[in-house]
Design a protein around this motif. Sequence first.
Motif, PDB file in Angstrom:
ATOM      1  N   GLY A 166     -48.286  22.949  29.124  1.00 21.27           N
ATOM      2  CA  GLY A 166     -47.778  22.265  30.261  1.00 21.27           C
ATOM      3  C   GLY A 166     -46.748  21.278  29.650  1.00 21.27           C
ATOM      4  N   VAL A 167     -46.565  20.147  30.317  1.00 25.38           N
ATOM      5  CA  VAL A 167     -45.599  19.273  29.960  1.00 25.38           C
ATOM      6  C   VAL A 167     -46.290  17.832  29.341  1.00 25.38           C
ATOM      7  N   SER A 168     -46.082  17.259  27.889  1.00 28.65           N
ATOM      8  CA  SER A 168     -46.660  16.201  27.677  1.00 28.65           C
ATOM      9  C   SER A 168     -45.901  15.102  28.011  1.00 28.65           C
ATOM     10  N   PRO A 169     -46.388  14.003  28.218  1.00 30.20           N
ATOM     11  CA  PRO A 169     -45.858  12.596  28.433  1.00 30.20           C
ATOM     12  C   PRO A 169     -45.290  12.193  26.917  1.00 30.20           C
ATOM     13  N   ASP A 170     -45.764  12.410  25.949  1.00 34.87           N
ATOM     14  CA  ASP A 170     -45.122  12.135  24.514  1.00 34.87           C
ATOM     15  C   ASP A 170     -44.024  13.036  24.258  1.00 34.87           C
ATOM     16  N   VAL A 171     -43.087  12.005  24.150  1.00 32.88           N
ATOM     17  CA  VAL A 171     -41.595  12.509  23.791  1.00 32.88           C
ATOM     18  C   VAL A 171     -40.908  11.678  22.618  1.00 32.88           C
ATOM     19  N   LEU A 172     -39.899  12.014  22.309  1.00 30.02           N
ATOM     20  CA  LEU A 172     -39.204  11.618  21.252  1.00 30.02           C
ATOM     21  C   LEU A 172     -38.570  10.014  21.940  1.00 30.02           C
ATOM     22  N   CYS A 173     -38.692   9.030  21.080  1.00 30.06           N
ATOM     23  CA  CYS A 173     -37.903   7.921  21.433  1.00 30.06           C
ATOM     24  C   CYS A 173     -36.444   7.446  21.013  1.00 30.06           C
ATOM     25  N   PRO A 174     -35.468   7.885  22.092  1.00 34.35           N
ATOM     26  CA  PRO A 174     -34.247   7.421  21.732  1.00 34.35           C
ATOM     27  C   PRO A 174     -33.736   6.284  21.562  1.00 34.35           C
ATOM     28  N   GLY A 175     -34.506   5.329  21.692  1.00 32.24           N
ATOM     29  CA  GLY A 175     -34.450   3.755  21.259  1.00 32.24           C
ATOM     30  C   GLY A 175     -34.040   3.431  20.132  1.00 32.24           C
ATOM     31  N   LYS A 176     -34.754   4.173  19.137  1.00 31.23           N
ATOM     32  CA  LYS A 176     -34.647   3.953  17.874  1.00 31.23           C
ATOM     33  C   LYS A 176     -33.431   5.025  17.038  1.00 31.23           C
ATOM     34  N   ASP A 177     -32.768   4.130  16.239  1.00 30.86           N
ATOM     35  CA  ASP A 177     -31.387   4.925  15.535  1.00 30.86           C
ATOM     36  C   ASP A 177     -32.221   6.094  14.586  1.00 30.86           C
ATOM     37  N   SER A 178     -33.475   5.746  14.076  1.00 27.22           N
ATOM     38  CA  SER A 178     -34.121   6.607  12.971  1.00 27.22           C
ATOM     39  C   SER A 178     -34.314   7.975  13.792  1.00 27.22           C
ATOM     40  N   THR A 179     -34.700   7.953  15.143  1.00 31.64           N
ATOM     41  CA  THR A 179     -35.008   9.039  15.771  1.00 31.64           C
ATOM     42  C   THR A 179     -33.538   9.987  15.915  1.00 31.64           C
ATOM     43  N   MET A 180     -32.475   9.291  16.130  1.00 30.83           N
ATOM     44  CA  MET A 180     -31.272   9.825  16.233  1.00 30.83           C
ATOM     45  C   MET A 180     -30.821  10.546  15.144  1.00 30.83           C
TER      46      MET A 180
ATOM     47  N   THR B 139     -41.891   8.293  31.204  1.00 26.49           N
ATOM     48  CA  THR B 139     -43.005   7.303  31.217  1.00 26.49           C
ATOM     49  C   THR B 139     -43.025   6.439  30.095  1.00 26.49           C
ATOM     50  N   ALA B 140     -42.967   7.069  28.655  1.00 26.77           N
ATOM     51  CA  ALA B 140     -42.892   6.371  27.823  1.00 26.77           C
ATOM     52  C   ALA B 140     -41.638   5.391  27.608  1.00 26.77           C
ATOM     53  N   TRP B 141     -40.598   5.950  27.709  1.00 25.55           N
ATOM     54  CA  TRP B 141     -39.334   5.115  27.709  1.00 25.55           C
ATOM     55  C   TRP B 141     -39.221   3.951  28.507  1.00 25.55           C
ATOM     56  N   ALA B 142     -39.973   4.015  30.006  1.00 22.10           N
ATOM     57  CA  ALA B 142     -39.947   2.559  30.712  1.00 22.10           C
ATOM     58  C   ALA B 142     -40.615   1.554  30.316  1.00 22.10           C
TER      59      ALA B 142
ATOM     60  N   GLY C 243     -45.508   5.115  18.388  1.00 19.68           N
ATOM     61  CA  GLY C 243     -46.306   5.661  17.445  1.00 19.68           C
ATOM     62  C   GLY C 243     -47.684   6.058  17.584  1.00 19.68           C
ATOM     63  N   LYS C 244     -48.118   5.919  18.934  1.00 18.28           N
ATOM     64  CA  LYS C 244     -49.361   6.571  19.276  1.00 18.28           C
ATOM     65  C   LYS C 244     -49.320   7.296  20.858  1.00 18.28           C
ATOM     66  N   SER C 245     -49.866   8.232  21.136  1.00 22.69           N
ATOM     67  CA  SER C 245     -49.729   9.212  22.179  1.00 22.69           C
ATOM     68  C   SER C 245     -50.207   8.218  23.544  1.00 22.69           C
ATOM     69  N   ILE C 246     -49.234   8.238  24.368  1.00 20.17           N
ATOM     70  CA  ILE C 246     -49.591   7.629  25.654  1.00 20.17           C
ATOM     71  C   ILE C 246     -50.554   8.384  26.499  1.00 20.17           C
ATOM     72  N   GLU C 247     -50.958   9.643  25.802  1.00 21.27           N
ATOM     73  CA  GLU C 247     -51.882  10.339  26.896  1.00 21.27           C
ATOM     74  C   GLU C 247     -53.228  10.080  26.450  1.00 21.27           C
ATOM     75  N   THR C 248     -53.431   9.894  25.096  1.00 18.58           N
ATOM     76  CA  THR C 248     -54.923   9.701  24.508  1.00 18.58           C
ATOM     77  C   THR C 248     -55.085   8.251  24.000  1.00 18.58           C
ATOM     78  N   GLY C 249     -53.855   7.677  23.818  1.00 20.67           N
ATOM     79  CA  GLY C 249     -53.922   6.233  22.916  1.00 20.67           C
ATOM     80  C   GLY C 249     -54.312   6.382  21.554  1.00 20.67           C
ATOM     81  N   GLY C 250     -54.369   7.445  21.101  1.00 18.89           N
ATOM     82  CA  GLY C 250     -54.888   7.776  19.744  1.00 18.89           C
ATOM     83  C   GLY C 250     -53.721   8.192  19.003  1.00 18.89           C
ATOM     84  N   ASP C 251     -53.704   9.238  17.810  1.00 18.67           N
ATOM     85  CA  ASP C 251     -52.640   9.634  17.149  1.00 18.67           C
ATOM     86  C   ASP C 251     -52.201  10.845  17.762  1.00 18.67           C
ATOM     87  N   TYR C 252     -50.842  11.215  17.541  1.00 17.70           N
ATOM     88  CA  TYR C 252     -50.351  12.255  18.084  1.00 17.70           C
ATOM     89  C   TYR C 252     -50.976  13.434  17.197  1.00 17.70           C
TER      90      TYR C 252
END
Length: 570
Positions: A304-318, A347-350, A288-297
Amino acid sequence: MTLTILSMLLATAINIIPQPLSVREDKGSFKLKGTQISCDAQMGEIPLAAIAELSAQMTIVAGQVYPVSKPVGITETVRAGSGKGIIFAVDPTLVDEAYTINIDKRKAVILANSDNGFLYAIQTLKQLMPVSIYGHDTDEKAKWELPCCEIKDKPRFAYRGMHLDCCRHFWTVDEVKKILDVMATLKLNRFHWHLTEDQGWRAEIKAYPLLTEIGAWRPETIIGYQGMYLDGKFKFDGQRHGGFYTQEEMRDVVEYAARLGITIVPEVDLPGHMVAALASYPWLGCSGKSIETGGDYKVWTIWGVSPDVLCPGKDSTMEFLKTVIGELCDIFPGEYFHIGGDECPKTAWAQCPDCQARIAALGLKSDEHASAETRLQNYVTSEMQAFLATRGKKLIGWDEILEGDLEEGATVMSWRGLRGGIEASNRGFDVIMTPTDYCYFDYCQSDQFNYDEKMAALAESKSLEEMVGEPTCAWWGNLTIKQAYSFNPTAGLDKAAASHIMGAQANVWTEYIPTPEQLEYMIMPRLFAMSEVQWCELRNKDYDKFIEKVKGNGYKMLELKGFNFRNKDE
Ligand code: TNX
């Protein structure tokens, strides 16, 4: 006599882009004055409407009325060789998208067996007429006649596409339609509409209104070329930028494109390139927070390519993804849906307990071919593929979807060179070739340009126009029209693999393309080259002849259409 004059004398009256399969030029011409247009009752509504439009256009530009008779059963008369005027008739022996045109002094007979076959015959007929057919004014001086000839034509590839990034910069419906129009002139039949990105979400989704309330807008944009900020201290323009298409507008564009023979391939780029969606609904991310800034998305304001991506671990995302894609499936009737899949950092998924739990539950393992997190992306792709199948649709993804496992029936869009496409076709997947070296219309058109010069220009605060002579150049690439023309989508493939190449596509990414004038400049004249890559048999490709056609009627046509283009000789 110089060669140029000689070649001008020898130049044929028939200059069509893309070059037809075969052209036989006969003596004489068919005078169009007062010509009646007849149509076959078996023809579809779309070509009949296009013929009515052609007649109206001819009436304006030639200052003469060209009446269209009510559709009748005329195939037999045509077979018997009788008849006068311009005659459109169905020929059931012709393949999809093929057409023939036969012109003698009394008549022009046009045969096809598909809506697109007729539409392409009309495009060719227009190119046989004086170029003022593309204008708005009456041109009484022009010779309103067609050269006697026989043209037989059909495309080399079934998929002839152009992609447009409407996210890095937003393009209005009218600008999109103007581009569709030029695509149709060149017999392209697929518009790949890139609708979602880090920097802006462009498609209205009823179930998730914040995607466009929040995600369609960014407060500012990085100024100039991102690579010049060696200290990372970016400067911004302070100007809000954005926009989106309502569902009604998307339906309107679908309809407009269909009338031009163009099917839209919509893209929702997932699970990466999703910062705008994360800014709208933070629960779509891992923490729920940016892994780039630690703050809100926040809707991204750089490239470029952001490290902030969707979370496929949650059913709600799917569920979110299925709802979004479901709404778009109702709007876009085409067979294909593009799910992106490119540039998704893991990175975030790991670090995410939900993603790791999903990996464990699915029994995904890292091995020498792919990490468990790459296989988690495979899971997302396969879920989307299964969902699309329930809606009767097939999945397309960028070539990253090949990493790890990919299920049968997916189509791969090869962008990082030909490599992905070659591997995919050898593995039995269908492929659309869009390699950067030949198809990236965000790269510089000049061969005088290089990365160091660009950096020097920027360091000295000179404009690219001053240094390189180009108003717009993206990233570090060069792509001259000659290079684009030289592309062969099946190079290096054996027959079996080549049969999986559905076609090719130009990609227009718009990070560094802020205005419609620059957008058109980047597209043209390179799209002329792409059209011959997509349409012509290799034996019919001839760069010298091609470039003469471009410099002649090609440029004139663009001028009359009010479409900006580059016209510099290197
Ligand atoms: C790579 S091509 C990207 C885009 C950029 C483009 C710039 C692809 C699938 N991803 O996000 O806009 O390079 O050339």
